[in-house]
Design an enzyme around this catalytic site. Structure first.
Site, PDB file in Angstrom:
ATOM      1  N   ARG A 165      11.343  -0.871  10.743  1.00 14.20           N
ATOM      2  CA  ARG A 165      10.220  -0.578  11.642  1.00 14.20           C
ATOM      3  C   ARG A 165      10.199  -1.528  12.839  1.00 14.20           C
ATOM      4  O   ARG A 165      10.482  -2.700  12.707  1.00 14.20           O
ATOM      5  CB  ARG A 165       8.900  -0.676  10.869  1.00 14.20           C
ATOM      6  CG  ARG A 165       8.429   0.677  10.364  1.00 14.20           C
ATOM      7  CD  ARG A 165       7.277   0.573   9.432  1.00 14.20           C
ATOM      8  NE  ARG A 165       6.146  -0.186   9.943  1.00 14.20           N
ATOM      9  CZ  ARG A 165       4.987  -0.284   9.309  1.00 14.20           C
ATOM     10  NH1 ARG A 165       4.811   0.330   8.160  1.00 14.20           N
ATOM     11  NH2 ARG A 165       4.003  -0.994   9.822  1.00 14.20           N
ATOM     12  N   ARG A 223      -9.833   0.030   8.541  1.00 17.76           N
ATOM     13  CA  ARG A 223      -9.278  -1.275   8.853  1.00 17.76           C
ATOM     14  C   ARG A 223     -10.244  -2.126   9.650  1.00 17.76           C
ATOM     15  O   ARG A 223      -9.925  -3.262  10.000  1.00 17.76           O
ATOM     16  CB  ARG A 223      -8.080  -1.042   9.758  1.00 17.76           C
ATOM     17  CG  ARG A 223      -6.771  -1.498   9.241  1.00 17.76           C
ATOM     18  CD  ARG A 223      -5.796  -1.046  10.304  1.00 17.76           C
ATOM     19  NE  ARG A 223      -4.564  -1.721  10.241  1.00 17.76           N
ATOM     20  CZ  ARG A 223      -3.528  -1.287   9.538  1.00 17.76           C
ATOM     21  NH1 ARG A 223      -3.629  -0.242   8.774  1.00 17.76           N
ATOM     22  NH2 ARG A 223      -2.408  -1.934   9.608  1.00 17.76           N
ATOM     23  N   ARG A 258      12.227  -5.069   4.573  1.00 14.06           N
ATOM     24  CA  ARG A 258      11.739  -3.690   4.398  1.00 14.06           C
ATOM     25  C   ARG A 258      12.640  -2.687   5.111  1.00 14.06           C
ATOM     26  O   ARG A 258      13.090  -2.901   6.220  1.00 14.06           O
ATOM     27  CB  ARG A 258      10.317  -3.548   4.959  1.00 14.06           C
ATOM     28  CG  ARG A 258       9.879  -2.084   4.973  1.00 14.06           C
ATOM     29  CD  ARG A 258       8.414  -1.876   5.020  1.00 14.06           C
ATOM     30  NE  ARG A 258       7.800  -2.427   6.206  1.00 14.06           N
ATOM     31  CZ  ARG A 258       6.487  -2.383   6.423  1.00 14.06           C
ATOM     32  NH1 ARG A 258       5.683  -1.845   5.532  1.00 14.06           N
ATOM     33  NH2 ARG A 258       5.993  -2.916   7.508  1.00 14.06           N
ATOM     34  N   ARG A 301       0.133  -9.470  13.247  1.00 19.46           N
ATOM     35  CA  ARG A 301      -0.576  -8.450  12.452  1.00 19.46           C
ATOM     36  C   ARG A 301      -1.393  -9.107  11.344  1.00 19.46           C
ATOM     37  O   ARG A 301      -2.487  -8.640  11.017  1.00 19.46           O
ATOM     38  CB  ARG A 301       0.431  -7.457  11.849  1.00 19.46           C
ATOM     39  CG  ARG A 301       0.984  -6.497  12.902  1.00 19.46           C
ATOM     40  CD  ARG A 301       2.271  -5.839  12.442  1.00 19.46           C
ATOM     41  NE  ARG A 301       2.088  -4.981  11.285  1.00 19.46           N
ATOM     42  CZ  ARG A 301       3.070  -4.606  10.473  1.00 19.46           C
ATOM     43  NH1 ARG A 301       4.302  -5.044  10.697  1.00 19.46           N
ATOM     44  NH2 ARG A 301       2.829  -3.823   9.459  1.00 19.46           N
ATOM     45  N   LYS A 340       0.831  -1.208   0.000  1.00 18.07           N
ATOM     46  CA  LYS A 340       0.000   0.000   0.000  1.00 18.07           C
ATOM     47  C   LYS A 340       0.867   1.259   0.000  1.00 18.07           C
ATOM     48  O   LYS A 340       0.675   2.163  -0.814  1.00 18.07           O
ATOM     49  CB  LYS A 340      -0.929   0.011   1.233  1.00 18.07           C
ATOM     50  CG  LYS A 340      -1.810  -1.223   1.357  1.00 18.07           C
ATOM     51  CD  LYS A 340      -2.721  -1.166   2.569  1.00 18.07           C
ATOM     52  CE  LYS A 340      -2.016  -1.190   3.912  1.00 18.07           C
ATOM     53  NZ  LYS A 340      -1.339  -2.464   4.240  1.00 18.07           N
TER      54      LYS A 340
HETATM   55  P1  AP5 Z   1       4.793  -1.566   1.901  1.00 21.00           P
HETATM   56  O1  AP5 Z   1       4.473  -0.764   0.695  1.00 21.00           O
HETATM   57  O2  AP5 Z   1       5.473  -0.900   3.040  1.00 21.00           O
HETATM   58  O3  AP5 Z   1       3.495  -2.331   2.405  1.00 21.00           O
HETATM   59  P2  AP5 Z   1       2.236  -1.777   3.207  1.00 21.00           P
HETATM   60  O4  AP5 Z   1       1.060  -2.443   2.616  1.00 21.00           O
HETATM   61  O5  AP5 Z   1       2.252  -0.287   3.258  1.00 21.00           O
HETATM   62  O6  AP5 Z   1       2.563  -2.428   4.612  1.00 21.00           O
HETATM   63  P3  AP5 Z   1       2.471  -1.851   6.107  1.00 21.00           P
HETATM   64  O7  AP5 Z   1       3.235  -2.793   6.986  1.00 21.00           O
HETATM   65  O8  AP5 Z   1       2.860  -0.409   6.151  1.00 21.00           O
HETATM   66  O9  AP5 Z   1       0.985  -2.019   6.382  1.00 21.00           O
HETATM   67  P4  AP5 Z   1       0.253  -2.059   7.720  1.00 21.00           P
HETATM   68  O10 AP5 Z   1      -1.102  -1.847   7.237  1.00 21.00           O
HETATM   69  O11 AP5 Z   1       0.446  -3.232   8.564  1.00 21.00           O
HETATM   70  O12 AP5 Z   1       0.996  -0.935   8.574  1.00 21.00           O
HETATM   71  P5  AP5 Z   1       0.542   0.522   9.005  1.00 21.00           P
HETATM   72  O13 AP5 Z   1       1.723   1.365   9.007  1.00 21.00           O
HETATM   73  O14 AP5 Z   1      -0.659   0.933   8.233  1.00 21.00           O
HETATM   74  O15 AP5 Z   1       5.662  -2.831   1.406  1.00 21.00           O
HETATM   75  C1  AP5 Z   1       6.186  -3.789   2.326  1.00 21.00           C
HETATM   76  C2  AP5 Z   1       7.560  -4.279   1.814  1.00 21.00           C
HETATM   77  O16 AP5 Z   1       7.400  -4.994   0.582  1.00 21.00           O
HETATM   78  C3  AP5 Z   1       8.542  -3.142   1.475  1.00 21.00           C
HETATM   79  O17 AP5 Z   1       9.838  -3.555   1.800  1.00 21.00           O
HETATM   80  C4  AP5 Z   1       8.370  -2.948  -0.037  1.00 21.00           C
HETATM   81  O18 AP5 Z   1       9.547  -2.427  -0.646  1.00 21.00           O
HETATM   82  C5  AP5 Z   1       8.084  -4.372  -0.498  1.00 21.00           C
HETATM   83  N1  AP5 Z   1       7.188  -4.426  -1.652  1.00 21.00           N
HETATM   84  C6  AP5 Z   1       6.104  -3.645  -1.900  1.00 21.00           C
HETATM   85  N2  AP5 Z   1       5.490  -4.010  -3.055  1.00 21.00           N
HETATM   86  C7  AP5 Z   1       6.222  -5.084  -3.521  1.00 21.00           C
HETATM   87  C8  AP5 Z   1       6.076  -5.916  -4.681  1.00 21.00           C
HETATM   88  N3  AP5 Z   1       5.067  -5.729  -5.566  1.00 21.00           N
HETATM   89  N4  AP5 Z   1       6.969  -6.918  -4.853  1.00 21.00           N
HETATM   90  C9  AP5 Z   1       7.997  -7.108  -3.942  1.00 21.00           C
HETATM   91  N5  AP5 Z   1       8.177  -6.345  -2.832  1.00 21.00           N
HETATM   92  C10 AP5 Z   1       7.291  -5.344  -2.627  1.00 21.00           C
HETATM   93  O19 AP5 Z   1       0.045   0.260  10.492  1.00 21.00           O
HETATM   94  C11 AP5 Z   1       0.942  -0.022  11.544  1.00 21.00           C
HETATM   95  C12 AP5 Z   1       0.179  -0.178  12.858  1.00 21.00           C
HETATM   96  O20 AP5 Z   1      -0.492   1.053  13.175  1.00 21.00           O
HETATM   97  C13 AP5 Z   1      -0.946  -1.229  12.869  1.00 21.00           C
HETATM   98  O21 AP5 Z   1      -0.441  -2.513  13.144  1.00 21.00           O
HETATM   99  C14 AP5 Z   1      -1.856  -0.678  13.970  1.00 21.00           C
HETATM  100  O22 AP5 Z   1      -1.344  -0.972  15.238  1.00 21.00           O
HETATM  101  C15 AP5 Z   1      -1.771   0.818  13.756  1.00 21.00           C
HETATM  102  N6  AP5 Z   1      -2.806   1.310  12.817  1.00 21.00           N
HETATM  103  C16 AP5 Z   1      -2.595   1.872  11.595  1.00 21.00           C
HETATM  104  N7  AP5 Z   1      -3.759   2.177  10.998  1.00 21.00           N
HETATM  105  C17 AP5 Z   1      -4.738   1.798  11.844  1.00 21.00           C
HETATM  106  C18 AP5 Z   1      -6.153   1.834  11.779  1.00 21.00           C
HETATM  107  N8  AP5 Z   1      -6.812   2.323  10.696  1.00 21.00           N
HETATM  108  N9  AP5 Z   1      -6.853   1.342  12.831  1.00 21.00           N
HETATM  109  C19 AP5 Z   1      -6.230   0.846  13.922  1.00 21.00           C
HETATM  110  N10 AP5 Z   1      -4.892   0.778  14.054  1.00 21.00           N
HETATM  111  C20 AP5 Z   1      -4.138   1.250  13.022  1.00 21.00           C
HETATM  112 ZN    ZN Z   2       2.460   1.113   4.844  1.00 23.65          ZN
END
Ligand code: AP5
Ligand code: ZN
Length: 214
Positions: free
Chosen positions: A156, A88, A123, A167, A13
């Site tokens: 991270r 989410r 990552r 997660r 994402k």
């Molecule tokens: P990346 O693009 O970083 O993936 P992402 O989908 O953004 O993953 P996140 O871990 O950021 O998602 P998340 O939803 O768990 O975390 P968030 O920060 O929102 O890609 C991942 C890796 O793969 C990278 O190394 C990239 O280079 C590689 N990659 C990407 N595309 C690729 C491809 N096509 N092929 C190969 N490699 C690829 O949330 C963190 C925490 O915050 C949550 O756990 C929760 O505690 C809290 N939180 C956030 N939002 C909420 C909410 N709405 N409600 C409640 N709690 C929340």
């Molecule tokens: Zn992300």
């Protein structure tokens, strides 16, 4: 254009949000990035969120909904925005609907759990900009450094394998139901729903996104 990026942790994402922001000139609203900056600032919200995030659990709906509504009300969101990591849960999606915040496109990135676990291990992120890299699949030009600022990249806190698995469990239980939710919304003519194979290389996913949004 108002877009929701839906998908498991590590589905890509944040990576695709970077391309879309540039292309459409709309801001990325990443609730994860917002919470991480609150942690860095040491605010009350940050302190409370850190514990929850380190365990791989979700921060409470009330807090997140408040944050997002406040963010969407800002001037730079008038022409649209990219929601990354929100909604989410069903209550978060309902809150958008109750506030009459319309969505044009919901994009689901489909990636199996095993692929996710492998991705997260490599990552690296640039916290100030939200730019995301992977040591193998999307490496920075200079090892360990951001392409644009040359600042150091970090790992991270929640990318430990055990936390990633937790997660993923939370994703399947609390977020996956949004797939049916938005499929029904699309059926009712309220938005478009697209599912993308997120296991393709980064450039191929972007290309597919470009085609379906143009
Ligand atoms: P990346 O693009 O970083 O993936 P992402 O989908 O953004 O993953 P996140 O871990 O950021 O998602 P998340 O939803 O768990 O975390 P968030 O920060 O929102 O890609 C991942 C890796 O793969 C990278 O190394 C990239 O280079 C590689 N990659 C990407 N595309 C690729 C491809 N096509 N092929 C190969 N490699 C690829 O949330 C963190 C925490 O915050 C949550 O756990 C929760 O505690 C809290 N939180 C956030 N939002 C909420 C909410 N709405 N409600 C409640 N709690 C929340
Ligand atoms: Zn992300």
């Amino acid at each position: 254009m108002r877009i929701i990026l839906l998908g498991a942790p590590g589905a890509g994402k944040g990576t695709q949000a970077q391309f879309l922001m540039g292309k459409y000139g709309i801001p990325q609203i990443s609730t994860g990035d917002m919470l991480r900056s609150a942690i860095k600032e040491g605010s009350d919200l940050g302190m409370a969120a850190k514990r929850v995030m380190d365990e791989g659990k979700l921060v409470s709906d009330d807090i997140i909904i408040g944050l997002v509504k406040e963010r969407i009300a800002k001037d730079d969101c008038k022409d649209g925005f990219l929601l990354d990591g929100f909604p989410r849960t069903i209550p978060q999606a309902d809150a958008m609907k109750d506030a009459d915040i319309k969505i044009d496109h919901v994009i689901e990135f489909d990636v199996p759990d095993d692929v996710i676990v492998e991705r997260m291990g490599g990552r690296r992120v640039h916290p100030a900009s939200g730019r995301v890299y992977h040591v193998v699949y999307n490496p920075p030009k200079n090892e360990g450094r951001d392409d644009q600022t040359d600042e150091e990249l970090i790992i991270r806190d929640d990318d430990k394998e055990e936390t990633v698995r937790h997660r993923l469990g939370v994703y399947h239980e609390q977020t996956k139901p949004l797939v049916g939710y938005y499929a029904a919304e699309a059926e009712a003519g309220n938005c478009e729903y697209h599912k993308i194979d997120g296991t393709q290389p980064v450039g191929d996913v972007s290309e597919q996104l470009n085609k379906l949004l143009d």
